[in-house]
Structure formats: C-alpha cells, structure tokens
Design a protein around this motif. Structure first.
Motif, PDB file in Angstrom:
ATOM      1  N   UNK A   2       0.785  -1.042   0.007  1.00 54.63           N
ATOM      2  CA  UNK A   2       0.013   0.118  -0.111  1.00 54.63           C
ATOM      3  C   UNK A   2       0.921   1.117   0.117  1.00 54.63           C
ATOM      4  N   UNK A   3       2.107   1.209   0.765  1.00 51.93           N
ATOM      5  CA  UNK A   3       2.903   2.186   0.909  1.00 51.93           C
ATOM      6  C   UNK A   3       3.301   2.727  -0.507  1.00 51.93           C
ATOM      7  N   UNK A   4       3.947   1.539  -1.329  1.00 44.81           N
ATOM      8  CA  UNK A   4       4.471   1.568  -2.652  1.00 44.81           C
ATOM      9  C   UNK A   4       3.409   2.314  -3.670  1.00 44.81           C
ATOM     10  N   UNK A   5       2.217   1.838  -3.522  1.00 41.08           N
ATOM     11  CA  UNK A   5       1.039   2.289  -4.438  1.00 41.08           C
ATOM     12  C   UNK A   5       0.766   3.661  -3.889  1.00 41.08           C
ATOM     13  N   UNK A   6       0.776   4.151  -2.590  1.00 44.27           N
ATOM     14  CA  UNK A   6       0.501   5.541  -2.089  1.00 44.27           C
ATOM     15  C   UNK A   6       1.706   6.508  -2.781  1.00 44.27           C
ATOM     16  N   UNK A   7       2.992   5.772  -2.919  1.00 48.54           N
ATOM     17  CA  UNK A   7       4.060   6.901  -3.368  1.00 48.54           C
ATOM     18  C   UNK A   7       3.848   7.050  -4.848  1.00 48.54           C
ATOM     19  N   UNK A   8       3.422   6.056  -5.413  1.00 45.79           N
ATOM     20  CA  UNK A   8       3.156   6.034  -6.910  1.00 45.79           C
ATOM     21  C   UNK A   8       1.890   7.183  -7.103  1.00 45.79           C
ATOM     22  N   UNK A   9       1.120   7.196  -6.268  1.00 48.02           N
ATOM     23  CA  UNK A   9      -0.010   8.036  -6.319  1.00 48.02           C
ATOM     24  C   UNK A   9       0.438   9.355  -6.295  1.00 48.02           C
ATOM     25  N   UNK A  10       1.291   9.809  -5.287  1.00 42.71           N
ATOM     26  CA  UNK A  10       1.661  10.762  -5.000  1.00 42.71           C
ATOM     27  C   UNK A  10       2.731  11.501  -6.109  1.00 42.71           C
ATOM     28  N   UNK A  11       3.071  10.452  -6.918  1.00 38.87           N
ATOM     29  CA  UNK A  11       4.016  10.883  -7.857  1.00 38.87           C
ATOM     30  C   UNK A  11       3.344  11.412  -9.439  1.00 38.87           C
ATOM     31  N   UNK A  12       2.112  10.823  -9.221  1.00 39.58           N
ATOM     32  CA  UNK A  12       1.111  10.985 -10.755  1.00 39.58           C
ATOM     33  C   UNK A  12       1.022  12.428 -10.844  1.00 39.58           C
ATOM     34  N   UNK A  13       0.293  13.137  -9.961  1.00 37.37           N
ATOM     35  CA  UNK A  13       0.064  14.516 -10.116  1.00 37.37           C
ATOM     36  C   UNK A  13       1.166  15.623 -10.390  1.00 37.37           C
ATOM     37  N   UNK A  14       2.230  15.560  -9.652  1.00 35.18           N
ATOM     38  CA  UNK A  14       3.539  16.351  -9.959  1.00 35.18           C
ATOM     39  C   UNK A  14       4.022  15.909 -11.295  1.00 35.18           C
ATOM     40  N   UNK A  15       3.978  14.736 -11.722  1.00 27.85           N
ATOM     41  CA  UNK A  15       4.457  14.250 -13.191  1.00 27.85           C
ATOM     42  C   UNK A  15       3.628  14.750 -14.209  1.00 27.85           C
ATOM     43  N   UNK A  16       2.445  14.731 -13.819  1.00 32.64           N
ATOM     44  CA  UNK A  16       1.606  15.507 -15.007  1.00 32.64           C
ATOM     45  C   UNK A  16       1.650  17.016 -15.262  1.00 32.64           C
ATOM     46  N   UNK A  17       2.035  17.520 -14.074  1.00 35.98           N
ATOM     47  CA  UNK A  17       2.480  19.080 -14.127  1.00 35.98           C
ATOM     48  C   UNK A  17       4.006  19.316 -15.004  1.00 35.98           C
ATOM     49  N   UNK A  18       4.676  18.222 -14.721  1.00 35.15           N
ATOM     50  CA  UNK A  18       6.105  18.556 -15.317  1.00 35.15           C
ATOM     51  C   UNK A  18       5.673  18.110 -16.752  1.00 35.15           C
ATOM     52  N   UNK A  19       4.943  17.300 -17.337  1.00 34.95           N
ATOM     53  CA  UNK A  19       4.760  16.632 -18.638  1.00 34.95           C
ATOM     54  C   UNK A  19       4.051  17.829 -19.425  1.00 34.95           C
ATOM     55  N   UNK A  20       3.283  18.568 -18.576  1.00 38.02           N
ATOM     56  CA  UNK A  20       2.726  19.727 -19.344  1.00 38.02           C
ATOM     57  C   UNK A  20       3.416  20.913 -19.464  1.00 38.02           C
ATOM     58  N   UNK A  21       4.342  21.028 -18.329  1.00 38.34           N
ATOM     59  CA  UNK A  21       5.039  22.447 -18.288  1.00 38.34           C
ATOM     60  C   UNK A  21       5.962  22.371 -19.360  1.00 38.34           C
ATOM     61  N   UNK A  22       6.647  21.146 -19.641  1.00 36.73           N
ATOM     62  CA  UNK A  22       7.590  21.128 -20.880  1.00 36.73           C
ATOM     63  C   UNK A  22       6.985  21.203 -22.006  1.00 36.73           C
ATOM     64  N   UNK A  23       5.753  21.234 -22.237  1.00 36.93           N
ATOM     65  CA  UNK A  23       5.279  21.861 -23.542  1.00 36.93           C
ATOM     66  C   UNK A  23       5.433  23.150 -24.017  1.00 36.93           C
TER      67      UNK A  23
END
Lengths: 146, 155
Positions: A2-23
C-alpha cells in the motif's frame, strides 16, 4: 505494497504537471529555435552501387564511419567526414573536393544511417549537388573486391 | 541507528544529485541542436520523421525540468517518476536498435557527443538510471523526502 502504491499516487500529479510544463518551451523551440527540427521528412540522397561508383572517374569517396574504423581500412583515397567531428574533419574534405567532382559517401553497411546524414548535410550546407550514397556501404565495397 | 539513517540520507542525496545532474546535462546538450537530435531519434527507425521532430523539441525540456524538479521535495516524486519512465523508454529504444543491428549514435547527450559511440554502454547506463529513480521513488515517495524530516521507526 500500500505504501508503494501511495508513493506512485503522490508521483502522478506532479509528473503530469511536469509533462504539461515542458510543452511550453517545446512549442517555442519548435517555432523559434534557429536549429529547430524540420517536421517534413528529409529526402533521401540517391544510392548508387559499388559497380557504378567504381566506373566513375575522379570520384571523391567520403567515409562517414568512426575514425577508428576508417583507420583500420577504407576505400582507397577516401576522406573521413562524420557528424561526430564535422567541424574538425570538414576542412580535410574541402581540401580534397573541387567543383564538378562527384562525391560518394559510405558507412558500414545498409543498416547504418551515417552516410545519408553526411550526404544530406553536404548537399544542404555546402550546396554540393553531386553527392550520392554507396549502397551497402563499406561491407558492399569489401565484398566487391573479393 | 541514527548514524546509518544519516548515511542513507547522504547516499540518497548524492543519488538525486547524480540523477538530476545527468538529465539536466543531457537535456541542455539536446536543446542546443534539436534538428540534429531529431535526426538521432529518426535513426532508431521507430517513429515517422514528424513524430521524431516533435519529440526532439519536447524531450530535452522534459529532461531539464524533471532534472531540476528532483531537487524540490514537493515535485520530487513526480520528477523521479518521469525520469524513471524516460530511462526505461530510452533503454527500450536502445535495446531495439541493438537487436536490429543498427549502427547509430545513441543521441543520449545531444548530437555528436562522445558518449554516443557505444550503444551497449548507453543501454546499461539507461537501466542504472531507471533503477536509481525507482529506488529513490520508493524511498522518497512521501514527497518531503525520507531524510532528516521523516519519522523514524522506534527501536
């Protein structure tokens, strides 16, 4: 788990921001950069066979392979010119080329793209029209000598 | 116990420095000549040229931004996720080129850089970077890092 899934979940939103910001800088690069990539597929330089190249007079062969490969063996009279050391090797090519002289570029074999890249660059930057690529490259040249 | 936690924290900080630094350096090298980088991508013969051109304009900035974001605790999990994903994609592309016997430059650090010479080493490097990102993400998944500020388990 569960901790690992939580870590992934916390990564997705900032990752999405980075993917958008690079555009944003990407669009600026695609439109304004002096060395921006062309979105049109570059035309391939015509290929010629070893037999045809051997039949031409006063052909300047250009070896687009790594210099270590060039030193181990090359087409007689060939001059090295590759994209890794373009600025360093270009004067050597210019010293050997003369207007009207056909240029045939080769690399290892049919599976390498270095010869097309070097040939396109010679056409584009030096405005040399009589540039061709050796079909099958160094492998084909060696096979033809046997 | 506190000593080993401090050592682990130092190792993690060093790993973040290496990971972020490598990708910032790689991105800057590619941003200088996106046209040449597009040629490097096209050489892998995996994408049509227009797609290679779009990636050549986009990927370097993603590397730079994610590389910088590794040093910001709030953005770190996302940055590690992106960098790990990028490393895996690069590794897959290099493995594909090796399997097809393509004699091409890696393009990993921009066009014509010395590190492009050996695809096998480039593949290994990509896998190591992906592993580093995965380990750091598992460790730092809290976002504020598992360093000094994290709650330590009671002995």
């Amino acid at each position: 788990m569960n901790a690992r899934l939580g870590a992934l979940g916390r990564a997705v939103r900032p990752a999405a921001w980075l993917l958008l910001a690079a555009m944003v800088p990407a669009v600026l690069t695609a439109t304004l950069h002096p060395r921006r990539p062309a979105f049109v597929t570059p035309e391939n330089v015509p290929e010629i066979t070893v037999a045809t190249a051997s039949g031409w007079r006063d052909t300047l062969f250009v070896d687009a392979r790594r210099e270590a490969d060039f030193r181990r063996g090359c087409v007689p009279g060939a001059v090295p010119l590759n994209e890794d050391r373009w600025e360093v090797l270009l004067p050597g090519f210019i010293g050997r080329w003369a207007p009207g002289r056909k240029v045939v570029v080769y690399c290892d074999s049919q599976k390498c793209d270095a010869s097309q890249a070097v040939a396109r660059r010679l056409r584009r930057e030096l405005r040399i029209n009589d540039v061709f690529v050796l079909k099958g490259g160094w492998a084909a040249w060696q096979a033809a000598q046997k | 116990m506190a000593g080993s936690a401090k050592m682990t924290g130092l190792v993690a900080a060093l790993a973040r420095l290496v990971l972020g630094g490598v990708f910032i350096y790689a991105g800057v090298g590619k941003v200088l000549d996106p046209a040449a980088f597009a040629g490097d991508i096209a050489n892998y013969r995996l994408l049509p040229h227009p797609a290679a051109a779009a990636l050549a304009a986009y990927l370097p900035w993603l590397e730079i931004l994610a590389g910088l974001a590794v040093f910001r605790p709030r953005l770190r999990p996302g940055a590690l996720f992106v960098l790990g994903g990028l490393s895996l994609v690069f590794a897959a592309a290099i493995a594909s080129a090796l399997a097809r016997g393509l004699d091409i430059s890696c393009g990993c650090f921009g066009h014509g850089r010395a590190s492009g010479a050996l695809l096998g080493l480039s593949l290994l490097r990509a896998l190591v970077l992906a592993g580093m990102a995965a380990v750091l993400l598992a460790r730092d998944g809290g976002g504020a890092g598992s360093g000094a500020g994290a709650v330590q388990p009671r002995n």
